[in-house]
Design a protein around this motif. Structure first.
Motif, mmCIF file in Angstrom:
data_model
loop_
_atom_site.group_PDB
_atom_site.id
_atom_site.type_symbol
_atom_site.label_atom_id
_atom_site.label_comp_id
_atom_site.label_asym_id
_atom_site.label_seq_id
_atom_site.Cartn_x
_atom_site.Cartn_y
_atom_site.Cartn_z
ATOM 1 N N VAL A 171 0.832 -1.200 0.000
ATOM 2 C CA VAL A 171 0.000 0.000 0.000
ATOM 3 C C VAL A 171 0.868 1.253 0.000
ATOM 4 N N LEU A 172 1.881 1.291 0.859
ATOM 5 C CA LEU A 172 2.780 2.447 0.883
ATOM 6 C C LEU A 172 3.496 2.610 -0.448
ATOM 7 N N GLN A 173 3.890 1.503 -1.030
ATOM 8 C CA GLN A 173 4.606 1.558 -2.300
ATOM 9 C C GLN A 173 3.709 2.073 -3.426
ATOM 10 N N ILE A 174 2.456 1.603 -3.463
ATOM 11 C CA ILE A 174 1.533 2.013 -4.530
ATOM 12 C C ILE A 174 1.122 3.479 -4.369
ATOM 13 N N VAL A 175 0.756 3.861 -3.125
ATOM 14 C CA VAL A 175 0.208 5.203 -2.904
ATOM 15 C C VAL A 175 1.305 6.264 -2.892
ATOM 16 N N LEU A 176 2.303 6.096 -2.028
ATOM 17 C CA LEU A 176 3.300 7.152 -1.820
ATOM 18 C C LEU A 176 4.389 7.182 -2.885
ATOM 19 N N ALA A 177 4.661 6.034 -3.513
ATOM 20 C CA ALA A 177 5.735 5.982 -4.511
ATOM 21 C C ALA A 177 5.198 5.999 -5.935
ATOM 22 N N ALA A 178 4.342 5.038 -6.262
ATOM 23 C CA ALA A 178 3.885 4.914 -7.647
ATOM 24 C C ALA A 178 2.944 6.042 -8.047
ATOM 25 N N ARG A 179 1.973 6.382 -7.195
ATOM 26 C CA ARG A 179 0.963 7.383 -7.570
ATOM 27 C C ARG A 179 1.406 8.808 -7.250
ATOM 28 N N LEU A 180 1.864 9.038 -6.025
ATOM 29 C CA LEU A 180 2.228 10.400 -5.638
ATOM 30 C C LEU A 180 3.665 10.754 -6.013
ATOM 31 N N GLY A 181 4.514 9.750 -6.135
ATOM 32 C CA GLY A 181 5.897 9.993 -6.529
ATOM 33 C C GLY A 181 6.742 10.682 -5.483
ATOM 34 N N TRP A 182 6.342 10.567 -4.214
ATOM 35 C CA TRP A 182 7.098 11.235 -3.157
ATOM 36 C C TRP A 182 8.396 10.514 -2.820
ATOM 37 N N PHE A 183 8.404 9.200 -2.984
ATOM 38 C CA PHE A 183 9.562 8.394 -2.601
ATOM 39 C C PHE A 183 9.892 7.412 -3.723
ATOM 40 N N PRO A 184 11.133 6.926 -3.765
ATOM 41 C CA PRO A 184 11.483 5.890 -4.748
ATOM 42 C C PRO A 184 10.677 4.611 -4.502
ATOM 43 N N VAL A 185 10.351 3.920 -5.570
ATOM 44 C CA VAL A 185 9.567 2.685 -5.438
ATOM 45 C C VAL A 185 10.376 1.604 -4.738
ATOM 46 N N ALA A 186 11.650 1.488 -5.050
ATOM 47 C CA ALA A 186 12.466 0.420 -4.486
ATOM 48 C C ALA A 186 13.934 0.799 -4.602
ATOM 49 N N GLY A 187 14.779 -0.027 -3.976
ATOM 50 C CA GLY A 187 16.217 0.138 -4.087
ATOM 51 C C GLY A 187 16.828 0.935 -2.956
ATOM 52 N N ASN A 188 18.146 0.895 -2.888
ATOM 53 C CA ASN A 188 18.906 1.618 -1.868
ATOM 54 C C ASN A 188 19.561 2.843 -2.515
ATOM 55 N N LEU A 189 20.301 3.584 -1.722
ATOM 56 C CA LEU A 189 20.968 4.789 -2.211
ATOM 57 C C LEU A 189 22.023 4.426 -3.260
ATOM 58 N N ASN A 190 21.988 5.119 -4.380
ATOM 59 C CA ASN A 190 23.010 4.970 -5.404
ATOM 60 C C ASN A 190 24.163 5.907 -5.053
ATOM 61 N N HIS A 191 25.240 5.324 -4.537
ATOM 62 C CA HIS A 191 26.352 6.140 -4.059
ATOM 63 C C HIS A 191 26.974 6.964 -5.178
ATOM 64 N N GLU A 192 27.096 6.371 -6.346
ATOM 65 C CA GLU A 192 27.730 7.087 -7.463
ATOM 66 C C GLU A 192 26.882 8.268 -7.903
ATOM 67 N N ALA A 193 25.554 8.051 -7.998
ATOM 68 C CA ALA A 193 24.669 9.142 -8.396
ATOM 69 C C ALA A 193 24.621 10.237 -7.330
ATOM 70 N N ALA A 194 24.761 9.836 -6.058
ATOM 71 C CA ALA A 194 24.738 10.811 -4.967
ATOM 72 C C ALA A 194 26.064 11.534 -4.811
ATOM 73 N N GLY A 195 27.105 11.038 -5.475
ATOM 74 C CA GLY A 195 28.406 11.703 -5.425
ATOM 75 C C GLY A 195 29.166 11.469 -4.134
ATOM 76 N N ILE A 196 28.958 10.314 -3.499
ATOM 77 C CA ILE A 196 29.676 10.007 -2.264
ATOM 78 C C ILE A 196 30.341 8.649 -2.393
ATOM 79 N N ALA A 197 31.350 8.408 -1.557
ATOM 80 C CA ALA A 197 32.061 7.133 -1.579
ATOM 81 C C ALA A 197 31.298 6.095 -0.758
ATOM 82 N N GLU A 198 31.383 4.851 -1.173
ATOM 83 C CA GLU A 198 30.745 3.753 -0.432
ATOM 84 C C GLU A 198 31.734 3.247 0.617
ATOM 85 N N VAL A 199 31.598 3.742 1.827
ATOM 86 C CA VAL A 199 32.522 3.406 2.907
ATOM 87 C C VAL A 199 32.037 2.196 3.692
#
Length: 357
Positions: A171-199
């Motif tokens: 429900v959270l995934q469908i409402v808050l991610a898929a429909r409203l687009g407030w949060f990513p649907v799935a996955g963890n932080l992409n370190h490279e896209a965020a510009g930080i090192a994976e420590v």
């Protein structure tokens, strides 16, 4: 004969010194941990040899011929007697060797080290939120049992206990991610896209280490949905038990006597009643934390969270029996360790427990 009268007549029983008693409890705890883990490993090992699936066939590939499968079986040691395989596996565990994964073709310990930080991040953040909010809400409900807040907390307690965790996540995934687009649907932080090192492998912690506010915000966004799924599913029991335990303590004779003596309400409720009420809550929170160590599989699968739960699910799908046994060992050891730590917290809440020891 009461215990007090017995002590008056016979004197206190001889007790070991503090150091000896503490060492004995530590040794007993370690032995108990090893026994529980050994039993869990033995049961899992037996089940892995009973099921009809053939690990050698899976490792060789579905298109492999009989000779190739037999060669793989010999390389994996599956043609040896079962007891020889069992002793070899236990010996490997003692050395910290969980074997190789059929699916990833690399040592399982490397896979676990890679997946563990994401699971620890998810568990620690979720547990901190639902434990602290649940205890606070339970205190408010017990001290002020009537009002709009009591009705809302009752609804939360009932609904949270009744709704399955996978339904909450979807429900959270469908409402808050898929429909409203407030949060990513799935996955963890992409370190490279965020510009930080994976420590460390934990997105939020790596963002804090890098000191990057945009990365912190993105790490919090990807954490929000899986964390809220776990919080909503677990906070109900914390609220209900905290409220019931504290309400029972506030109705005790010692509370009424303390109030009659003119002690402050803070002293009566927080210092006296709350400390006594926390014992069953701490026990339950320990069980919930132990469950989270092996029970985040559903949440990680729903949100494609790259942790131990998703790794375990993929291992079950491919019957990667070495990985399955390794996860069983780690989850069992973690559960026993958490319960051992809970036992060490009790004396801090109730000094009488420390005296009894």
């Amino acid at each position: 004969m009461t215990q007090g009268r017995y002590l008056e007549e016979t004197g206190p029983a001889p007790r070991p010194s503090f150091g000896a008693g503490r060492l004995a409890r530590f040794v007993k705890g370690v032995v108990w941990l090893l026994v529980v883990v050994l039993v869990a490993v033995s049961i899992t090992f037996a089940l892995s040899r009973i099921v009809p699936a053939d690990p050698a066939r899976l490792a060789a590939g579905l298109e492999a011929g009989p000779e190739q499968v037999e060669r793989v079986r010999q390389d994996m040691g599956l043609d040896d007697p079962v007891m020889v395989q069992y002793v070899r596996y236990i010996t490997g565990l003692v050395r910290g060797d969980f074997g190789d994964s059929i699916r990833t073709r690399q040592p399982i310990l490397d896979d676990v080290v890679e997946a563990l930080p994401a699971s620890i991040e998810l568990i620690v953040v979720s547990f901190t939120i639902f434990a602290s909010l649940g205890i606070l809400a339970g205190i408010v409900w017990a001290y002020w049992p009537r009002g709009v807040h009591a009705v809302l907390l009752r609804v939360v307690a009932v609904a949270g206990s009744a709704v399955p965790v996978f339904w909450v996540g979807l429900v959270l995934q469908i409402v808050l991610a898929a429909r409203l687009g407030w949060f990513p649907v799935a996955g963890n932080l992409n370190h490279e896209a965020a510009g930080i090192a994976e420590v460390t492998g934990a997105g939020l912690l790596d963002a804090l280490i890098a000191g990057s506010p945009p990365a912190m915000w993105e790490a919090a966004r990807v954490l929000f949905l899986p964390v809220m799924t776990i919080v909503i599913h677990n906070i109900a029991l914390t609220i209900a038990l905290m409220r019931s335990s504290l309400a029972d303590q506030l109705d005790r004779e010692y509370v009424r006597a303390a109030r009659a003596r003119g002690l402050s309400e803070w002293r009566v409720v927080v210092v006296d009643a709350l400390r006594n009420a926390l014992n069953p809550v701490v026990t339950m929170l320990g069980l919930q934390l132990g469950w989270l160590l092996g029970g985040v599989v559903i949440v990680e699968v729903i949100f494609s969270w790259p942790g131990i739960g998703l790794y375990a699910f993929s291992s079950f799908q491919s019957f990667d029996y070495n990985a399955i046994m390794a996860i069983t060992v780690l989850a069992t050891a973690g559960f026993v360790l958490v319960n051992a730590l809970v036992g060490q917290i009790y004396p801090l809440l109730d000094p009488r427990i420390k005296e009894a020891r």
